[in-house]
Design a protein around this motif. Structure first.
Motif, PDB file in Angstrom:
ATOM      1  N   UNK A   1       0.831  -1.206   0.000  1.00 37.75           N
ATOM      2  CA  UNK A   1       0.000   0.000   0.000  1.00 37.75           C
ATOM      3  C   UNK A   1       0.867   1.259   0.000  1.00 37.75           C
ATOM      4  N   UNK A   2       1.909   1.270   0.816  1.00 36.29           N
ATOM      5  CA  UNK A   2       2.806   2.426   0.875  1.00 36.29           C
ATOM      6  C   UNK A   2       3.536   2.597  -0.454  1.00 36.29           C
ATOM      7  N   UNK A   3       3.957   1.477  -1.049  1.00 32.95           N
ATOM      8  CA  UNK A   3       4.644   1.541  -2.339  1.00 32.95           C
ATOM      9  C   UNK A   3       3.745   2.149  -3.409  1.00 32.95           C
TER      10      UNK A   3
ATOM     11  N   UNK B   1      12.724  -5.629  -0.475  1.00 31.39           N
ATOM     12  CA  UNK B   1      12.209  -5.408  -1.829  1.00 31.39           C
ATOM     13  C   UNK B   1      11.370  -4.129  -1.898  1.00 31.39           C
ATOM     14  N   UNK B   2      10.566  -3.860  -0.857  1.00 32.12           N
ATOM     15  CA  UNK B   2       9.740  -2.647  -0.857  1.00 32.12           C
ATOM     16  C   UNK B   2      10.613  -1.395  -0.804  1.00 32.12           C
ATOM     17  N   UNK B   3      11.643  -1.414   0.027  1.00 30.11           N
ATOM     18  CA  UNK B   3      12.551  -0.263   0.117  1.00 30.11           C
ATOM     19  C   UNK B   3      13.226  -0.006  -1.218  1.00 30.11           C
TER      20      UNK B   3
ATOM     21  N   UNK C   1      17.576   3.167   0.503  1.00 29.47           N
ATOM     22  CA  UNK C   1      18.656   2.309   0.025  1.00 29.47           C
ATOM     23  C   UNK C   1      19.406   1.674   1.193  1.00 29.47           C
ATOM     24  N   UNK C   2      19.642   2.441   2.250  1.00 32.58           N
ATOM     25  CA  UNK C   2      20.315   1.887   3.434  1.00 32.58           C
ATOM     26  C   UNK C   2      19.474   0.798   4.069  1.00 32.58           C
ATOM     27  N   UNK C   3      18.146   1.017   4.131  1.00 32.93           N
ATOM     28  CA  UNK C   3      17.268   0.012   4.728  1.00 32.93           C
ATOM     29  C   UNK C   3      17.312  -1.283   3.932  1.00 32.93           C
ATOM     30  N   UNK C   4      17.292  -1.163   2.613  1.00 31.47           N
ATOM     31  CA  UNK C   4      17.333  -2.346   1.750  1.00 31.47           C
ATOM     32  C   UNK C   4      18.644  -3.103   1.925  1.00 31.47           C
ATOM     33  N   UNK C   5      19.743  -2.379   1.942  1.00 28.40           N
ATOM     34  CA  UNK C   5      21.052  -3.031   2.086  1.00 28.40           C
ATOM     35  C   UNK C   5      21.218  -3.644   3.464  1.00 28.40           C
TER      36      UNK C   5
END
Length: 494
Positions: free
Chosen positions: A121-123, A190-192, A214-218
């Motif tokens: 939903x946020x995406x 994946x969402x980040x 990007x930091x959250x995804x990594x």
């Protein structure tokens, strides 16, 4: 709401959500009309209703938990799966095993599903705001999402640490926590990353927000690697990307298994068919007996006239059964369904809905007039000069029963989703090879040869209505196919 999408090159999928009432049951009628060009031979002359019905596979599940991150983090919210998990964990550590492992695991699955639903939903909201763009709203949305996601993950992983301490040698509960942790990590990563990519054109204005995503995804990728979870691509193993895709699918199916509803197929259609067959046989035998009595009364036994009359009586015997069934199919389709099944809650054993299915294959002229008019919205003014379309007509009569919400078992449950998957193999059999050649004039005036796909158009009209009421929802789609399968789908609106 009806959601139609292409599931694969050979499968079309529809989703319809039905709210679960707490006060009174309600009914809905859903009709699928698939208009097919006559040259594809998807007609009653070549395919039986029973064979076509097998192409429509339906299953149902509870709708995904619609729990926002604010509601998830609220310690006073007793419907939050995170809050419930915190309470259950403390009870387990205190030696009070009042909460069974099954309920514990169900809440872990629900938490994972909540993350998946809220992240999607946020995406979607992020993508819409990026189109405008509305920078202030987008910046605030991403800031809140990063902060709340981080807080929720930290609280959950602290529970995972406590469970690992309580079960130092590991067991089924530890495995369930680790699977939920891995599933949530994959969703957040994946969402980040998808949110970050959606901001590509706005990196200058939203640099801080983009880098936070990007930091959250990594971080999530690094975290899973440190936990030695299977959903991490390894440079040393060329098959690791395949293994990660498989692992992601396994985790998704596991988390969503708590939503699956158990179908119970009714034997009523077979019993009714048996009753009709017996009635037909009785009528046929009565007809044959009366004909025999009549023949013996007025003609010499074993004479030509006597023999002809007896033969005619037995010829009509087989036709009575089919005629009777066709009559009931037209007059009382709700009573004489091809399939009747109910969806039952796996937790409570209560019936949530009952569905009756009727399949008929006919001609376009046999369909309701407003359906014929809807199909003609594609803009071909000479459709009536072409061979008449064949139509696959699939009807589902749905009754949703009232169900009081259980505050202890699935308090987030408020709707069920029925998913219908349509296999299109029969539509592809008579298609020509997809490769074709066309000649196009270039800017210099020369003719260029280009390869082109030979395509066919199917028209899908879907209606939804309450019982004995006018149509509430109607949709028209055009499917573009070739011999390999579905190429794309277009929504036709007038």
């Amino acid at each position: 709401m009806i959601d139609v999408r292409i599931h694969s090159s050979r499968h079309l999928e529809t989703k319809i959500t039905y709210p679960i009432p707490e006060h009174a049951p309600y009914e809905r009628d859903v009709n699928y009309y698939i208009f097919t060009p006559a040259q594809l031979h998807v007609s009653s002359d070549f395919i039986s209703d029973e064979a076509m019905l097998r192409k429509f596979q339906a299953h149902a599940r509870y709708s995904s938990p619609e729990i926002t991150l604010d509601e998830l983090l609220d310690r006073e919210n007793k419907t939050s799966p995170l809050v419930l998990l915190e309470e259950y964990t403390q009870l387990r550590i205190a030696g009070k095993n009042d909460i069974s492992d099954t309920i514990f695991i169900h809440e872990l699955q629900t938490l994972s599903n909540s993350f998946r639903h809220e992240s999607q939903m946020i995406l979607n909201e992020c993508r819409e705001l990026a189109k405008e763009p509305q920078l202030d709203e987008l910046r605030g949305l991403l800031r809140d999402w990063c902060r709340e996601t981080e807080e929720a993950i930290e609280r959950f992983r602290s529970l995972l640490t406590e469970i690992r301490i309580y079960y130092p040698t590991g067991n089924r509960m530890v495995t369930a926590f680790e699977w939920a942790d891995e599933a949530i990590s994959l969703v957040v990563e994946s969402s980040s990353l998808e949110m970050y990519l959606s901001l590509e054109s706005l990196f200058g204005e939203l640099q801080d927000s983009a880098f936070s995503l990007l930091r959250r995804s990594r971080f999530e990728l690094s975290y899973r690697r440190g936990e030695h979870y299977e959903s991490v691509v390894s440079k040393d193993n060329r098959y690791s990307s395949e293994a990660v895709a498989y692992r992601s699918g396994v985790l998704k199916k596991w988390t969503q298994s708590v939503l699956y509803l158990t179908p119970v197929l009714s034997k009523a259609p077979k019993r009714v068919s048996g009753i009709l067959a017996g009635t037909a046989a009785a009528i046929a035998m009565s007809f044959a007996t009366l004909a025999a009595i009549f023949a013996e009364t007025f003609f010499l036994k074993n004479s030509m006239q006597w023999a002809l009359l007896v033969i005619v009586a037995y010829v009509f015997k087989d036709r009575i059964k089919e005629g009777l069934r066709a009559f009931f199919s037209r007059v009382v389709p709700r009573l004489l369904a091809d399939q009747i099944y109910a969806f039952v809650s796996p937790r409570t054993g209560k019936r949530l809905s009952r569905m009756k299915v009727v399949m008929r294959i006919g001609k376009a002229s046999q369909m309701p007039q407003f359906i014929q008019e809807k199909r003609l919205e594609d803009g071909n003014p000479f459709q009536d000069m072409l061979p008449e379309d064949d139509v696959v007509h699939f009807t589902r009569y749905v009754k949703v029963f009232k169900t009081e919400k259980d505050r202890n078992i699935g308090p987030w449950i408020n709707a069920i989703t029925v998913i219908t998957r349509i296999r299109i193999d029969d539509w592809l059999k008579e298609m020509d090879d997809p490769s074709d050649v066309v000649y196009v004039s270039s800017s210099e005036g020369d003719l260029e040869q280009q390869n082109s796909d030979r395509v066919y158009h199917l028209h899908l009209v879907i209606t939804e209505a309450s019982k004995k009421k006018a149509i509430e929802d109607i949709h028209h789609y055009r499917l573009i196919l070739n011999k390999k399968g579905i190429l794309r789908m277009e929504t036709i609106q007038r």
